[in-house]
Scaffold this motif. Structure first.
Motif, PDB file in Angstrom:
ATOM      1  N   PHE A  56       0.834  -1.205   0.000  1.00 19.93           N
ATOM      2  CA  PHE A  56       0.000   0.000   0.000  1.00 19.93           C
ATOM      3  C   PHE A  56       0.868   1.255   0.000  1.00 19.93           C
ATOM      4  N   ALA A  57       1.899   1.269   0.840  1.00 20.52           N
ATOM      5  CA  ALA A  57       2.793   2.434   0.913  1.00 20.52           C
ATOM      6  C   ALA A  57       3.476   2.681  -0.427  1.00 20.52           C
ATOM      7  N   LEU A  61       3.041   5.832  -2.951  1.00 17.45           N
ATOM      8  CA  LEU A  61       4.224   6.567  -3.387  1.00 17.45           C
ATOM      9  C   LEU A  61       4.207   6.770  -4.901  1.00 17.45           C
ATOM     10  N   THR A  62       3.782   5.741  -5.648  1.00 17.54           N
ATOM     11  CA  THR A  62       3.721   5.904  -7.111  1.00 17.54           C
ATOM     12  C   THR A  62       2.712   6.972  -7.491  1.00 17.54           C
ATOM     13  N   ASP A  63       1.659   7.129  -6.688  1.00 18.07           N
ATOM     14  CA  ASP A  63       0.674   8.176  -6.957  1.00 18.07           C
ATOM     15  C   ASP A  63       1.315   9.551  -6.868  1.00 18.07           C
ATOM     16  N   LYS A  64       2.122   9.747  -5.843  1.00 21.40           N
ATOM     17  CA  LYS A  64       2.824  11.028  -5.679  1.00 21.40           C
ATOM     18  C   LYS A  64       3.839  11.235  -6.801  1.00 21.40           C
ATOM     19  N   THR A 148      -5.262   8.019   3.681  1.00 22.77           N
ATOM     20  CA  THR A 148      -4.050   7.212   3.537  1.00 22.77           C
ATOM     21  C   THR A 148      -3.514   6.767   4.889  1.00 22.77           C
ATOM     22  N   VAL A 149      -3.416   7.700   5.828  1.00 22.18           N
ATOM     23  CA  VAL A 149      -2.916   7.364   7.164  1.00 22.18           C
ATOM     24  C   VAL A 149      -3.863   6.389   7.856  1.00 22.18           C
ATOM     25  N   ALA A 150      -5.168   6.617   7.725  1.00 21.75           N
ATOM     26  CA  ALA A 150      -6.145   5.741   8.375  1.00 21.75           C
ATOM     27  C   ALA A 150      -6.042   4.313   7.853  1.00 21.75           C
TER      28      ALA A 150
END
Length: 193
Positions: A56-57, A61-64, A148-150
């Motif tokens: 997931f992380a 990251l690829t989204d950013k 994202t954090v949740a």
């Protein structure tokens, strides 16, 4: 991707360079994000918590990265404008639904978040087809960060005392998600009167 980025991508159609090939790094990252969603879902459902969290992380990251690279290198394409929001919604949908299936997350939270996400997306595309651009919500980045954090907190195998803080972050994410959806409707109504 947050709502502000999505609105910016949709409203800036003049930034698309027709000479840019769809075979570029940002579009490849977006495509990989879509392709890896089934693996992510399997990891969650199979109980591989740390691997699911890591996957997931990396996908987030690829989204950013894809957006940053596309804007920095002038690689904005129509494919990217369409595929990126689809990848974002698909990943978050998979995460929330898998957490429901495992019993980690109440179903009503997923229904609330996804109803808002898909409802606003459909509404914005409908208005866009009429030539009306809905302004970006200022809370979009906060909404995306909280979601994202949740989800990350729910994916991590944390000790039991973290259940309440994780739930509180998820409730905050749901609240901000609904609030920004209402703000979109208000702003869109004002802009298109």
């Amino acid at each position: 991707m947050n709502d502000s980025q999505a609105a910016h991508k949709q409203s800036q159609t003049k930034d698309v360079n027709p000479e840019v090939s769809n075979w570029n790094l940002p579009n490849i990252l977006t495509s990989l994000r879509i392709l890896f969603i089934p693996l992510f879902a399997w990891l969650v459902l199979a109980g591989h918590e740390w691997w699911a969290f890591l996957c997931f992380a990396l996908l987030m990251l690829t989204d950013k990265l894809d957006g940053d690279i596309a804007r920095a290198r002038g690689l904005i394409t129509n494919f990217g404008k369409i595929a990126d929001p689809i990848a974002d919604k698909a990943l978050m949908t998979a995460a929330l639904v898998c957490l429901n299936i495992t019993g980690a997350l109440p179903v009503w939270i997923t229904v609330l978040i996804l109803f808002r996400e898909f409802g606003i997306t459909i509404w914005r595309f409908f208005l866009l087809r009429q030539g009306k651009v809905v302004p970006a919500s200022q809370g979009g980045k906060l909404k995306t960060a909280l979601q994202t954090v949740a989800v990350a907190l729910y994916l991590c195998p944390l000790p039991g005392w973290m259940d309440l803080p994780s739930l509180l972050v998820m409730l905050a994410a749901a609240f901000v998600t609904v609030l920004t959806g209402i703000q979109y409707l208000i702003d869109g109504h004002r802009e298109n009167q």
